[in-house]
Scaffold this motif. Structure first.
Motif: not given
Length: 306
Positions: A188-197
């Motif tokens: 959740l704290g990685s770039t992969q965990g936030i794939v869209a905003t």
């Protein structure tokens, strides 16, 4: 021997007779000392529009210099309050006996305010466009204050779509695995965990309110504070990292379409002391090339219309 200069407005005949609703001057540059509750008196550089009506059908015109000089007295010798503004209008009419019986003035300026950050305790300057409109018609004094308040709006639809993509990415990454807390926490704290905003945009609430005719002071600060507190995501001045993070949290917890913002403010002003209100919400879309707009008024028969 003193030469008597001609006064065409007094002596010449009108080319065509008839009454006029308003005649006067626009965009007069005018430094003013502005007084408002909760604030130190503040020097602002205003642009003024000054008018009287022309009810004398035969008159050539009005005496515009008399309007200018009344405003100059306000600028150089007085502080801008509801009382001094009414005195200016009375001076307009008194200086146009047999010509006019109504007067109006519009003052527009930027009001600089010190605004605190969300968490860090830092402060910075933020300017708010303010317009004050006053009229004196049939001895009835009307006073209106308008302010533009900038805030951030995050789209609820794009937030839902972003959450769905994050869920899909989680499924693709971990569908066949037995997970523990640390793995999920790290992902959740990685770039992969936030794939869209979700997309958000700078937005503006234009608020107009009518004040009681016997108002003794302006209260711009209360109007701004109540609006920003209701919307919860005002644009910031001084920002440290903790302030930026808090701003992101507030945007995430206060998703809103333009309809949501308009309804929140309508509910706020329905229980306010203002005689009437006008709300225009403009979300300057980051996704679309157009804007999203909503209006709300109190709905009085002789009040603000949209």
């Amino acid at each position: 021997m003193q030469t008597i200069m001609p006064d065409i407005a007094d002596t010449a005949e009108a080319l065509q007779t008839g009454t006029l609703d308003w005649v006067g001057m626009g965009n007069i540059e005018l430094p003013l000392l502005f007084s408002s509750k909760g604030l130190s008196d503040t020097t602002v550089i205003a642009k003024a529009d000054a008018f009287v009506n022309l009810y004398n059908e035969q008159a050539k015109g009005i005496h515009m210099s008399r309007l200018f000089l009344a405003l100059d007295t306000l600028s150089c010798e007085q502080t801008l309050t509801p009382t001094t503004l009414k005195q200016v209008l009375e001076s307009f009419i008194a200086s146009h006996q047999d010509l006019s019986n109504a007067a109006k003035v519009v003052l527009s300026f930027e009001l600089p305010l010190r605004r605190p950050s969300l968490l860090s305790g830092k402060q910075g300057w933020k300017s708010y466009p303010v317009t004050i409109t006053a009229s004196l018609i049939n001895n009835h004094y009307q006073l209106e204050v308008s302010v533009d308040i900038t805030y951030s709006s995050t789209c609820p639809c794009s937030a839902a779509l972003a959450r769905q993509l994050i869920q899909q990415a989680f499924t693709e990454q971990f569908a066949q695995q037995q997970l523990n807390f640390e793995q999920v926490h790290d992902w959740l704290g990685s770039t992969q965990g936030i794939v869209a905003t979700p997309h958000s945009q700078r937005s503006v609430a234009n608020i107009k309110v009518k004040l009681p005719s016997d108002s003794q002071e302006f209260d711009i600060l209360a109007l701004i504070n109540s609006t920003e507190n209701e919307l919860k995501t005002p644009v910031q001045a001084a920002v440290k990292r903790e302030d930026e993070q808090e701003f992101a949290r507030l945007n995430g917890q206060n998703l809103m379409f333009c309809e949501d913002a308009a309804r929140k403010l309508k509910a706020l002003f329905e229980v306010s002391h203002y005689q009437d209100y006008y709300i225009k919400i403009n979300h300057y879309e980051s996704l679309h090339a157009h804007d999203a707009v909503a209006y709300a008024v109190k709905g009085l028969a002789q009040g603000y219309q949209v």
